[in-house]
Motif scaffolding. Structure first.
Motif, PDB file in Angstrom:
ATOM      1  N   LEU A 280       0.825  -1.207   0.000  1.00  0.00           N
ATOM      2  CA  LEU A 280       0.000   0.000   0.000  1.00  0.00           C
ATOM      3  C   LEU A 280       0.860   1.259   0.000  1.00  0.00           C
ATOM      4  O   LEU A 280       0.504   2.261  -0.617  1.00  0.00           O
ATOM      5  CB  LEU A 280      -0.928   0.008   1.217  1.00  0.00           C
ATOM      6  N   LEU A 281       1.989   1.199   0.682  1.00  0.00           N
ATOM      7  CA  LEU A 281       2.851   2.374   0.752  1.00  0.00           C
ATOM      8  C   LEU A 281       3.622   2.606  -0.545  1.00  0.00           C
ATOM      9  O   LEU A 281       4.039   3.732  -0.821  1.00  0.00           O
ATOM     10  CB  LEU A 281       3.827   2.226   1.925  1.00  0.00           C
ATOM     11  N   ALA A 282       3.781   1.560  -1.346  1.00  0.00           N
ATOM     12  CA  ALA A 282       4.617   1.668  -2.543  1.00  0.00           C
ATOM     13  C   ALA A 282       3.833   1.719  -3.844  1.00  0.00           C
ATOM     14  O   ALA A 282       4.348   2.193  -4.863  1.00  0.00           O
ATOM     15  CB  ALA A 282       5.607   0.497  -2.585  1.00  0.00           C
ATOM     16  N   ASP A 283       2.591   1.251  -3.856  1.00  0.00           N
ATOM     17  CA  ASP A 283       1.834   1.099  -5.098  1.00  0.00           C
ATOM     18  C   ASP A 283       1.532   2.468  -5.731  1.00  0.00           C
ATOM     19  O   ASP A 283       0.782   3.263  -5.164  1.00  0.00           O
ATOM     20  CB  ASP A 283       0.528   0.354  -4.804  1.00  0.00           C
ATOM     21  N   PRO A 284       2.095   2.767  -6.926  1.00  0.00           N
ATOM     22  CA  PRO A 284       1.854   4.081  -7.540  1.00  0.00           C
ATOM     23  C   PRO A 284       0.405   4.297  -7.965  1.00  0.00           C
ATOM     24  O   PRO A 284      -0.046   5.441  -8.071  1.00  0.00           O
ATOM     25  CB  PRO A 284       2.802   4.077  -8.748  1.00  0.00           C
ATOM     26  N   SER A 285      -0.351   3.209  -8.187  1.00  0.00           N
ATOM     27  CA  SER A 285      -1.742   3.358  -8.619  1.00  0.00           C
ATOM     28  C   SER A 285      -2.639   3.908  -7.517  1.00  0.00           C
ATOM     29  O   SER A 285      -3.764   4.335  -7.782  1.00  0.00           O
ATOM     30  CB  SER A 285      -2.298   2.020  -9.106  1.00  0.00           C
ATOM     31  N   TYR A 289      -5.639   8.283  -4.161  1.00  0.00           N
ATOM     32  CA  TYR A 289      -6.349   8.256  -2.883  1.00  0.00           C
ATOM     33  C   TYR A 289      -5.638   9.062  -1.790  1.00  0.00           C
ATOM     34  O   TYR A 289      -6.077   9.054  -0.638  1.00  0.00           O
ATOM     35  CB  TYR A 289      -6.503   6.808  -2.401  1.00  0.00           C
ATOM     36  N   GLU A 290      -4.570   9.738  -2.141  1.00  0.00           N
ATOM     37  CA  GLU A 290      -3.773  10.401  -1.104  1.00  0.00           C
ATOM     38  C   GLU A 290      -4.495  11.582  -0.464  1.00  0.00           C
ATOM     39  O   GLU A 290      -4.122  12.029   0.605  1.00  0.00           O
ATOM     40  CB  GLU A 290      -2.421  10.817  -1.688  1.00  0.00           C
ATOM     41  N   ASP A 291      -5.536  12.095  -1.119  1.00  0.00           N
ATOM     42  CA  ASP A 291      -6.315  13.193  -0.532  1.00  0.00           C
ATOM     43  C   ASP A 291      -7.692  12.727  -0.062  1.00  0.00           C
ATOM     44  O   ASP A 291      -8.531  13.533   0.326  1.00  0.00           O
ATOM     45  CB  ASP A 291      -6.484  14.323  -1.555  1.00  0.00           C
ATOM     46  N   LEU A 311       0.911   4.585   7.539  1.00  0.00           N
ATOM     47  CA  LEU A 311      -0.100   4.844   6.512  1.00  0.00           C
ATOM     48  C   LEU A 311      -0.366   6.329   6.348  1.00  0.00           C
ATOM     49  O   LEU A 311      -0.507   6.835   5.230  1.00  0.00           O
ATOM     50  CB  LEU A 311      -1.401   4.121   6.853  1.00  0.00           C
ATOM     51  N   THR A 312      -0.465   7.039   7.467  1.00  0.00           N
ATOM     52  CA  THR A 312      -0.819   8.451   7.376  1.00  0.00           C
ATOM     53  C   THR A 312       0.304   9.304   6.795  1.00  0.00           C
ATOM     54  O   THR A 312       0.070  10.450   6.409  1.00  0.00           O
ATOM     55  CB  THR A 312      -1.232   9.007   8.755  1.00  0.00           C
ATOM     56  N   GLU A 313       1.518   8.769   6.712  1.00  0.00           N
ATOM     57  CA  GLU A 313       2.579   9.491   6.024  1.00  0.00           C
ATOM     58  C   GLU A 313       2.240   9.637   4.539  1.00  0.00           C
ATOM     59  O   GLU A 313       2.535  10.662   3.920  1.00  0.00           O
ATOM     60  CB  GLU A 313       3.912   8.773   6.196  1.00  0.00           C
TER      61      GLU A 313
END
Length: 387
Positions: A280-285, A289-291, A311-313
């Motif tokens: 989850l931390l590495a997947d560019p796709s 969802y970052e916002d 995760l919250t990073e």
């Protein structure tokens, strides 16, 4: 006549730990703008105005502002209480508020007494059926056994009797707060399963031109004349795929219905992501969802260290963290909660009986269990209403 059908505002509700009052105020702004710009003749609110029987003061103030703004527009509003509302509290001052064009319908005994509005084609009778808790209204409707279908059917009999006595060509709209067969539920609706079966058939509402439903939070069409508006905001991650809207309904001279969905503003998108933490931390796709408000389900076999902080990073608006390790179904470490997921109280109790004595309950014993659960639920409802 042009109607704006909405429901399930749930004023005062939070989304996980996020205060939603600003988003709810934004919805009220949108509602008022829609009424003005789309020349709405009447607003329909089909229950669950508040999220609980005793709402916070800020929610009451927002509701008060909404009523004043709608009254100032001169658009009549018909509103019923839902299963989250206190019917008595919501209905305080209803007689006086009627004079301002805000029609609160919270009394079961008044189901057959409509609000009558008129346009150039004649009269439209609006019948408000507030949430009818079977255990509390069975005597009012003289039904032998308390159940949702029985009390709603009895209420609709009163509606049809009143409508039959009116001038030919009178059009009709019913507001109801119920779980209608064919509707799709989400995780954020309160269980109303009392009387064995919560759902009622859409045929209960036969004989009226339009039925404006509340309770289920997804906008959906049961039939062309029976619709849920859904909630204007998402209140659980199970609603991540919902398109939050209101129905703009045109009722023509003959009672034919044309309906258009009006989108509601969303404070932030919702996302449900699943996988091992490192993925989850590495997947560019997942950058899209970052916002978003995020619910993350971690499938790591061993719970990783500081998962929420990590995760919250990347996803600073992560609100929910679920652990669901990928394991074989027969793995003894599969959690008890996972084994019970999706099963009703009745099914869990029947499974317990089968586990203890080697055979499940017979039909009579199933009835005893059902009655016991119904009694507990009904007692809970009575205590909430008495608050």
């Amino acid at each position: 006549m042009r109607l704006l059908h909405t429901s399930d505002w749930h004023l005062g509700r939070a989304f996980h730990r996020v205060n939603m009052l600003d988003a709810q105020a934004g919805f009220i702004d949108h509602l008022v703008t829609t009424v003005r710009e789309r020349e709405v003749d009447a607003v329909i609110v089909s229950g669950d105005v508040y999220d609980r029987a005793v709402p916070p003061l800020a929610a009451v103030e927002l509701f008060d502002q909404a009523l004043h703004r709608l009254a100032d527009l001169g658009a009549p509003t018909v509103m019923i209480s839902g299963n989250h509302d206190s019917a008595r509290r919501l209905g305080v001052g209803a007689g006086l508020i009627d004079r301002a064009g805000i029609h609160l319908r919270t009394e079961p005994s008044a189901c057959g007494t409509p609000v009558v509005l008129a346009d150039r084609h004649g009269e439209v009778a609006f019948y408000g059926l507030p949430y009818l808790e079977p255990a509390l209204v069975k005597d009012e409707f003289a039904v032998e056994k308390a159940g949702h279908e029985a009390v709603l059917s009895a209420a609709m009999d009163r509606v049809r009797a009143d409508l039959a006595a009116r001038a030919p060509g009178t059009r009709s709209v019913v507001l109801a707060h119920a779980f209608v067969t064919g509707g799709e539920a989400s995780d954020s609706e309160r269980d109303i399963t009392v009387g064995g079966v919560a759902a009622v058939p859409a045929g209960v509402f036969a004989g009226v031109d339009y039925t404006a439903l509340g309770h289920l939070h997804g906008c959906q069409t049961i039939t062309e004349r029976v619709r849920y508006s859904g909630s204007p905001l998402a209140y659980s991650f199970s609603e991540a795929d919902h398109r939050k809207t209101m129905w703009l309904v045109d009722l023509d001279a003959d009672g034919a219905v044309a309906a258009e969905r009006i989108d509601c503003p969303a404070p932030r998108p919702l996302a449900r992501i699943r996988g091992e933490l490192a993925e989850l931390l590495a997947d560019p796709s997942l950058a899209r969802y970052e916002d978003a408000w995020v619910e993350a389900t971690l499938t790591d076999a061993v719970r990783p260290a500081d998962p929420m902080a990590r995760l919250t990073e990347r996803f600073p608006h992560t609100l929910s963290l679920v652990f669901d390790p990928d394991r074989a179904p027969d793995d003894p470490d599969v959690s008890y909660a996972r084994r019970l997921a999706g099963r009703s109280d009745q099914q869990i109790a029947e499974d317990f009986v089968a586990h203890v004595r080697g055979a499940g309950p017979d039909e009579d014993e199933q009835g005893v269990l059902r009655d016991a659960f119904d009694t507990v639920r009904a007692d809970t409802v009575v205590r909430e209403v008495a608050r």
